[in-house]
Motif scaffolding. Structure first.
Motif, short mmCIF file in Angstrom:
data_model
loop_
_atom_site.label_atom_id
_atom_site.label_comp_id
_atom_site.label_asym_id
_atom_site.label_seq_id
_atom_site.Cartn_x
_atom_site.Cartn_y
_atom_site.Cartn_z
N HIS A 80 25.88 -13.27 8.88
CA HIS A 80 26.00 -13.37 7.41
C HIS A 80 27.01 -14.44 7.02
O HIS A 80 28.21 -14.27 7.22
CB HIS A 80 26.40 -12.02 6.81
N HIS A 82 27.54 -17.99 4.04
CA HIS A 82 27.04 -18.79 2.92
C HIS A 82 27.42 -20.25 3.17
O HIS A 82 28.59 -20.61 3.00
CB HIS A 82 27.70 -18.35 1.60
N HIS A 234 23.64 -8.16 -0.13
CA HIS A 234 24.95 -7.50 -0.03
C HIS A 234 24.83 -6.05 -0.46
O HIS A 234 24.00 -5.73 -1.32
CB HIS A 234 25.96 -8.20 -0.95
N HIS A 273 28.42 -6.09 4.48
CA HIS A 273 29.58 -5.26 4.14
C HIS A 273 29.36 -3.76 4.38
O HIS A 273 29.92 -3.22 5.32
CB HIS A 273 30.11 -5.55 2.73
N ASP A 324 30.97 -14.30 6.88
CA ASP A 324 30.90 -14.32 5.41
C ASP A 324 31.73 -15.43 4.78
O ASP A 324 32.37 -15.24 3.75
CB ASP A 324 31.28 -12.95 4.80
ZN ZN Z 1 28.20 -12.75 1.57
#
Ligand code: ZN
Ligand code: GUN
Length: 438
Positions: A80, A82, A234, A273, A324
């Motif tokens: 995960h 971005h 998420h 998460h 993340d």
């Molecule tokens: Zn994220």
């Protein structure tokens, strides 16, 4: 088809299955060759074993790369991350919802510009390879061009990567909302890229607050149409987010139910998460074979909370390790494991190095259903691996010199190493990054 051979002599470490929670890995879970040989044919691993056993079968005059002072492991996997948030890492600010509004959304607006998306795709991949990460499941922005740019950059480097265009049709700046075109653009990207070479598409509703029920249902329909697609979003990161979801979806019994009702929870789904879950939700995730991406450096940075690995294990809920970025503070898999260890300590749940490095490699590969391609040093798997220099810094070198067991050495790496310890990163049988000489 000519496939050139490459021979590398080094210490080799790979997991064949979950090593368990003990101080020592369970029998037959760890493959360790103190003086090993990694034999590549083209983009694949051809053979792995003890140098002394394999060397008689080498072709005459074979040139062997001598990395006997290095440690080779499968390439690290990040479930995960971005890419569009690389440039806002370490932006000071409170908790999730403010951070999204103050930094994330304005930054993601910049990806309407294709040249920017191309530049950031390449910068991000350079950083991933520098950190030893060879595969990631990645969020683009809501602009489909951000995903074209990323796939194009990955294709040039022959990397195995998953990415998707963010779906968001409410509660966001006008410039980032996609409306009905979001699904059509996702379909076009799937058509163009999913299953091309080493690339895969991950359907990417950002999270329940920024998608209407209509959009999430349509995302669910994409998944029903093609079960080879991935899904990333998420879930239950922050208490403000939980309150908001409860307000927006008064008819759903909990946050996870919102995704279940849209058909988004399956064996190829990753929920980032999953901090604020109860055991009922964990069991529902386990039954559907979905995984939670544990993002420890992000959870510490945004003060989101402490992920409960023990509860995950007790309920059979799979979890993976992830950076993340940009809420995460470390691209490095070592850094992610260090933060995971610290989160674990605060909850009385220490993390062994065996669990950590298994998770970063085969564990993450299995959870993404990619373990027939990557995650191990094993014949017929793709040649994605990291060459680790345990003497990379004077401190690491001192500490490692005092280690007497492999477990101690791996733990010292987990706590002290960073991208300086990545001597080389190979993907698709090619050396794609070599550290600058220090
Ligand atoms: Zn994220
Ligand atoms: N929840 C929704 N979007 C995001 C994001 O970009 N980062 C994090 N950490 N949480 C999110």
């Amino acid at each position: 088809n000519f496939s050139p051979n490459t021979f590398i002599r080094a210490e080799l470490i790979s997991f064949a299955r979950d090593p368990g929670d003990g101080d020592m890995p369970e029998p037959d879970s760890l493959e360790h060759y103190g003086d090993g040989l990694l034999w590549l044919k083209g983009q694949q691993i051809h053979a792995v074993g003890h140098f002394a056993e394999l060397s008689p079968s080498l072709p005459k005059g074979a040139e062997v790369l001598d990395y006997r002072d290095k440690l080779i492991m499968p390439g690290f996997i990040d479930t995960h991350v971005h890419y569009v948030q690389l440039d806002i890492m370490a932006s000071y600010g409170r908790q999730l919802l403010d951070w999204l509004n103050d930094y994330t959304f304005p930054e993601e607006c910049r990806f309407a510009n294709h040249a920017h998306a191309e530049a950031l795709s390449n910068a991000f991949l350079d950083e991933m390879l520098r950190a030893g990460t060879t595969t990631a499941q990645v969020f683009g922005s809501s602009h489909p061009g951000s995903v074209d740019a990323f796939f194009t950059a990955c294709q040039k480097r022959q990397l195995r990567m998953l990415v998707g265009k963010v779906l968001m049709d409410r509660n966001a700046p006008e410039a980032l909302m996609d409306g009905a075109s979001g699904i059509a653009d996702s379909e076009r990207l799937i058509e163009d890229w999913h299953g091309t070479g080493r690339l895969g598409y991950s359907v990417t509703p950002r999270f329940a607050p920024t998608s209407t029920k209509t959009q999430m249902d349509a995302a669910g329909a994409l998944l029903r149409n093609d079960p080879t697609l991935w899904l990333q979003t998420h879930l239950a990161e922050n208490s403000g987010e939980l309150d908001w979801v409860a307000e927006l979806f008064p008819g759903s019994r909990d946050y996870l139910a919102v995704y279940e009702e849209a058909g988004l929870v399956g064996p190829r789904s990753t929920f980032a998460h999953g901090i604020h879950l109860d055991n009922g939700m964990r069991k529902r995730l386990a039954e559907r074979g979905a995984n939670i991406a544990f993002c420890p450096s992000s959870n510490l940075f945004l003060g989101s909370g402490l992920f409960d690995r023990e509860a995950a294990k007790q309920t059979g809920m799979a979890f993976t390790f992830a950076s993340d970025i940009g809420a995460g503070t470390d691209l490095s898999g070592f850094g992610t494991l260090k933060a995971a260890y610290q989160v674990g300590q605060l909850g009385g749940q220490p993390l062994t190095a065996w669990q950590g490095f298994y998770g970063l490699t085969l564990g993450n590969a299995k959870a993404l259903s990619l373990d027939s391609h990557i995650g191990q040093l094993a014949p017929s798997l793709e040649a994605d691996f990291v060459v680790i220099d345990t003497q990379a810094t004077s401190l690491l070198s001192r500490r490692i010199s005092h280690c007497t067991t492999l477990g101690e050495r791996l733990f010292a790496l987990m706590m002290l190493a960073d991208d300086r310890a990545i001597y080389e990163t190979w993907a698709g049988g090619i050396c794609q990054h070599r550290r600058d000489e220090v």
